[in-house]
Design a protein around this motif. Structure first.
Motif, PDB file in Angstrom:
ATOM      1  N   UNK A   5       0.801  -1.233   0.000  1.00  0.00           N
ATOM      2  CA  UNK A   5       0.000   0.000   0.000  1.00  0.00           C
ATOM      3  C   UNK A   5       0.832   1.280   0.000  1.00  0.00           C
ATOM      4  N   UNK A   6       2.145   1.140  -0.198  1.00  0.00           N
ATOM      5  CA  UNK A   6       2.999   2.335  -0.173  1.00  0.00           C
ATOM      6  C   UNK A   6       2.794   3.188  -1.427  1.00  0.00           C
ATOM      7  N   UNK A   7       2.958   4.513  -1.291  1.00  0.00           N
ATOM      8  CA  UNK A   7       3.055   5.388  -2.449  1.00  0.00           C
ATOM      9  C   UNK A   7       4.416   5.113  -3.096  1.00  0.00           C
ATOM     10  N   UNK A   8       4.415   4.889  -4.406  1.00  0.00           N
ATOM     11  CA  UNK A   8       5.661   4.498  -5.083  1.00  0.00           C
ATOM     12  C   UNK A   8       6.268   5.666  -5.871  1.00  0.00           C
ATOM     13  N   UNK A   9       7.536   5.935  -5.562  1.00  0.00           N
ATOM     14  CA  UNK A   9       8.333   6.907  -6.302  1.00  0.00           C
ATOM     15  C   UNK A   9       9.391   6.143  -7.078  1.00  0.00           C
ATOM     16  N   UNK A  10       9.550   6.434  -8.358  1.00  0.00           N
ATOM     17  CA  UNK A  10      10.612   5.803  -9.144  1.00  0.00           C
ATOM     18  C   UNK A  10      11.747   6.795  -9.355  1.00  0.00           C
ATOM     19  N   UNK A  11      12.971   6.293  -9.375  1.00  0.00           N
ATOM     20  CA  UNK A  11      14.146   7.112  -9.678  1.00  0.00           C
ATOM     21  C   UNK A  11      15.102   6.227 -10.458  1.00  0.00           C
ATOM     22  N   UNK A  12      14.745   5.992 -11.739  1.00  0.00           N
ATOM     23  CA  UNK A  12      15.482   5.027 -12.549  1.00  0.00           C
ATOM     24  C   UNK A  12      15.944   5.641 -13.871  1.00  0.00           C
ATOM     25  N   UNK A  13      15.946   6.976 -13.921  1.00  0.00           N
ATOM     26  CA  UNK A  13      16.591   7.644 -15.043  1.00  0.00           C
ATOM     27  C   UNK A  13      15.669   8.003 -16.201  1.00  0.00           C
ATOM     28  N   UNK A  47       8.159  10.671  -9.404  1.00  0.00           N
ATOM     29  CA  UNK A  47       9.387  10.335 -10.136  1.00  0.00           C
ATOM     30  C   UNK A  47      10.469  11.342  -9.794  1.00  0.00           C
ATOM     31  N   UNK A  48      11.646  10.839  -9.475  1.00  0.00           N
ATOM     32  CA  UNK A  48      12.794  11.715  -9.181  1.00  0.00           C
ATOM     33  C   UNK A  48      13.807  11.621 -10.312  1.00  0.00           C
ATOM     34  N   UNK A  49      14.144  12.765 -10.869  1.00  0.00           N
ATOM     35  CA  UNK A  49      15.133  12.816 -11.952  1.00  0.00           C
ATOM     36  C   UNK A  49      15.802  14.189 -11.855  1.00  0.00           C
ATOM     37  N   UNK A  50      16.963  14.233 -11.254  1.00  0.00           N
ATOM     38  CA  UNK A  50      17.599  15.544 -11.069  1.00  0.00           C
ATOM     39  C   UNK A  50      18.075  16.096 -12.414  1.00  0.00           C
ATOM     40  N   UNK A  51      17.890  17.391 -12.622  1.00  0.00           N
ATOM     41  CA  UNK A  51      18.420  17.974 -13.861  1.00  0.00           C
ATOM     42  C   UNK A  51      19.949  18.078 -13.759  1.00  0.00           C
ATOM     43  N   UNK A  52      20.480  17.978 -12.567  1.00  0.00           N
ATOM     44  CA  UNK A  52      21.921  17.928 -12.239  1.00  0.00           C
ATOM     45  C   UNK A  52      22.614  19.277 -12.400  1.00  0.00           C
TER      46      UNK A  52
END
Ligand code: SAH
Ligand code: SF4
Length: 348
Positions: free
Chosen positions: A136-144, A162-167
């Motif tokens: 039941x967790x909220x899912x965040x992806x950080x896979x590019x 979704x996490x995607x840093x612009x860097x």
């Protein structure tokens, strides 16, 4: 001609909602550290309290693969690093780690990895939907960087963030640091993710060689214009098995100033006290929490894998997640804050 406001007045105006210009941001990034302590961090802390409250939201992170096809100069997972012992966690172990996050009372999981095309779109979707169903967790992806079709499929499978840093906002620096990544690629992904209704996280690295205050100001203006929901702002930490091995690390003060300005400029974004900052200095996390940050991301990657997820060296690897959480709770209470409950979505 009107007189230029003092640094202190400029911060007060920003706290009251004035949009800072690029030149003003550069000026505040160059504040003496004592002035930043005296009035920039307190202003960011006050805006944090008003805009998002006193809760510190926790996100459990699982680093499920350290395989990466890219060659970013700063990162220990880069494909040219032949010394790294690579792994991919079996799905059952990822699900078990997600279960431990839920059992710890945390509402969100971040699934992070290198850019690894070994995983098909369907495999990621199955993983996301099983985590949703079983924990039941909220899912965040950080896979590019992925295709719009991939992002659509992950979303339909139940991924919400979704996490995607612009860097870095500098195209020149980006090309140097990420020689095999098209400049603008991350930005088009970020815009696509926003259109698809994800809560989107971006961010930058502080102290990359060749970075200037002007570039950092552009980073901040970009974060604001993207209207990102989450902002990861962490120092560069040199990894010995990369071309940047002998470059100096990013500085605590530069990181805190950027973070504080991000809070003043965006008001409601969720901003973590990053693990990189806690790795740079033992008091990095509490200092970030007092300069505008409102999120911490405890690591739930099983220890056998965690020590091999070496984006940068020196992470505190001794902490069992439950010991770490206990100490973190104490730290948060000591700061006069509370531990967030629920998913901790961005308040707009
Ligand atoms: N492959 C994915 C996720 C893993 S990397 C991606 O690139 O988005 C996650 C983050 O680690 C990157 O966004 C980058 O900002 C950060 N990172 C990589 N190497 C680093 C270093 N040496 N110091 C500080 N941060 C680093
Ligand atoms: Fe791969 Fe991400 Fe590291 Fe770049 S930053 S080498 S994409 S894991």
């Amino acid at each position: 001609m009107t007189e230029r406001p003092s640094d202190r007045d400029l911060v007060r105006l920003a706290r009251e909602g004035k949009d800072l210009t690029r030149a003003e941001i550069v000026r505040l990034l160059s504040l003496p550290d004592s002035d930043a302590e005296a009035f920039l961090y307190p202003a960011a802390d006050a805006v944090r309290s008003e805009a998002v409250g006193d809760a510190v939201h926790l996100r459990g992170i699982i680093e499920f693969s350290n395989c990466c096809e890219r060659d970013c100069l700063y990162c220990g997972l880069r494909r040219s690093n032949a010394r790294l012992n690579r792994y991919r966690m079996p799905a059952e172990e990822i699900l078990a780690a997600a279960g431990r996050i839920r059992d710890a009372g945390i509402g969100t999981v971040v699934l992070q990895s290198g850019e690894d095309s070994f995983y098909s779109r369907e495999e990621i979707c199955t993983l996301v939907s099983r985590i949703r169903e079983e924990s039941g967790l909220v899912v965040t992806l950080s896979i590019g960087e992925k295709t719009p079709q991939d992002y659509r499929a992950y979303r339909e499978a139940g991924a919400d963030r979704y996490l995607l840093k612009h860097e870095t906002s500098s195209a020149t620096l980006y090309r140097l640091m990420r020689p095999d990544s098209a400049p603008g690629g991350r930005l088009s992904c970020l815009r696509e993710l926003g259109r698809q209704g994800y809560e989107v996280g971006t961010g930058n690295i502080i102290g990359l060689p060749g970075q200037t205050p002007e570039i950092l100001a552009d980073d901040l203006l970009l974060m604001k214009s993207l209207d990102a929901d989450m902002l990861g702002i962490g120092p560069f930490l040199p990894h010995p098995d990369t071309p940047l091995a002998v470059s100096p690390p990013g500085q605590m003060a530069a990181t805190l100033k950027t973070l504080a300005l991000a809070r003043l400029m965006t008001r409601t974004a969720n901003i973590p006290a990053t693990t990189a900052l806690a790795t740079l200095a033992p008091d990095g996390r509490p200092r970030a929490l007092r300069a505008g940050a409102n999120v911490v991301m405890p690591d739930f990657t099983p220890m056998a894998y965690r020590r091999r997820y070496e984006i940068y060296p020196g992470r505190n690897l001794s902490a069992d997640p439950m010991d770490f959480l206990k100490r973190l709770h104490d730290e948060i209470v000591k700061l006069g804050r509370t531990v967030g409950t629920g998913p901790g979505s961005r308040k707009k």
